[in-house]
Design a protein around this motif. Structure first.
Motif: not given
Lengths: 179, 198
Positions: A49-55, A58, A147, A173-177, A179
């Motif tokens: 999954r692409p990694q993005v900043t925490a959000d 959910k 990604k 759907v993304t994933q926390k950077k 993690a």
């Protein structure tokens, strides 16, 4: 009289607090544990999954339909295959939607392989999405894509599947950077 | 092991009457061997600790307009275009200016600066044009940077007052636009292909 020296052989440690804490932790982990869903256990592929900043947002747990796009790569980085899958989380909706599709009727799977991405499979996906909306208008959609996937496929899915069916609000759907 | 030792037994009372040879001990407390219980508890604890995943996937919300082929006329000065080339290079320009390269890390700063320029404040439209060849991951990263920039923009605009003295509200204008051959030409994607890129 000389005192008889007792030789200490064993000693006793009070284990009570240890056991208390252990039970506490056990209860915590037991209640927070979430087991794999049906679809996840059926899933044979892995999506980076692409990694993005925490959000804090959910993935919704109910009334959710996920379009999964997985890729296969050769030993280097060239993409050899791009496949679409479709998952409906809600069991009742799933049964209704699957029943309307000839190829999927009478299957119990939660995750369906729609096919290698092309105009046929995109039509099929659009059909599925349309049926899902008709079955349950409250369904929320998510796109779970790798990604490394070429953007053109996402663009195509957004236009020919989502926009066509008026599902204009959806999630990536993304994933926390980290993690 | 864990039952505690002797905490439960009472001190012996002084006995009345005959003293029998054998002392009859009255059983009051009892010892329970807690070892297996604790063993199992630890086992379960370790199991749940190792199987729990704390990092659940999160989502990024997207909304797209229902119609793609709908032309909206906008002022040139109020349009910021971010174009992504197939090889991952990012370009930006205002209106019909010459596109300039921008790093992904600098994108946030750029979006903040351009959006907060007094002349176009709260009016600037961000348009993202992505080459079909670019990777989906990069697009999400760009969207993420733009979302991050929104924090500061909203904060600054929120401190200002409109004519009636009410605090201003941030109106975000963003669109994912179609990538045309003209766009490709503008950022040199067509020459890139001729250059024998795999």
């Amino acid at each position: 009289m000389p005192k008889v020296k007792k030789k200490r052989i064993s000693f006793v440690i009070d284990m009570t607090p240890l056991v208390d804490i252990t039970f506490l932790l056990l209860t915590f982990f037991m209640f927070t544990a979430k087991f794999k869903t049906e679809a996840e256990s059926e899933q044979k592929f892995f999506i980076q999954r692409p990694q993005v900043t925490a959000d804090t947002s959910k993935l919704p747990e109910r009334d959710l339909a996920i379009i999964k796009v997985a890729i296969e790569t050769d030993s280097v980085t060239n993409i050899t295959d791009t496949t679409m899958y479709y998952e409906i989380v809600n069991e009742i909706d799933r049964a209704t939607v699957w029943a309307q599709v000839k190829d999927f009727a009478r299957t119990e799977k939660a995750l369906m392989r729609v096919g290698t991405i092309d105009s046929n499979s995109l039509n099929m996906m659009s059909h599925l999405v349309k049926n899902t909306i008709l079955t349950n208008p409250k369904t929320r959609f998510a796109i779970d894509a790798d990604k490394r996937l070429q953007y053109k496929w996402i663009w195509t899915i957004m236009n020919d599947v989502m926009r066509k069916n008026r599902a204009t609000v959806f999630n990536f759907v993304t994933q926390k950077k980290g993690a | 092991m864990a039952g505690g030792s002797g905490g439960m037994s009472l001190p012996e009372r002084a006995k009345r009457g005959k003293i029998s040879k054998r002392k009859k001990k009255k059983r009051i407390g009892f010892h329970l061997d807690m070892t297996p219980l604790v063993d199992i508890t630890f086992l379960l604890l370790t199991f749940f600790m190792f199987t729990t995943t704390m990092a659940a996937p999160q989502v990024m919300e997207m909304s797209i307009p229902p119609e793609l082929l709908l032309n909206v006329e906008v002022k040139e000065s109020e349009l910021m275009t971010i174009t992504v080339r197939g090889d991952g290079k990012i370009f930006w320009n205002i209106g019909t200016d010459e596109p300039e390269v921008v790093e992904l890390k600098k994108l946030r700063e750029l979006a903040e600066r351009e959006n907060l320029k007094p002349t176009v404040r709260n009016k600037l439209i961000t348009s993202l044009k992505v080459s079909p060849e670019a990777s989906y991951g990069l697009v999400v990263n760009i969207l993420d940077e733009l979302n991050l920039a929104e924090v500061k923009i909203t904060e600054v605009i929120g401190t200002e007052k409109d004519e009636e003295g009410n605090p201003m509200k941030r109106k975000r204008k963003f669109t994912l636009a179609n990538f045309t051959p003209d766009d490709a030409k503008l950022i040199g994607e067509d020459t890139l292909k001729l250059g024998g890129r795999k």
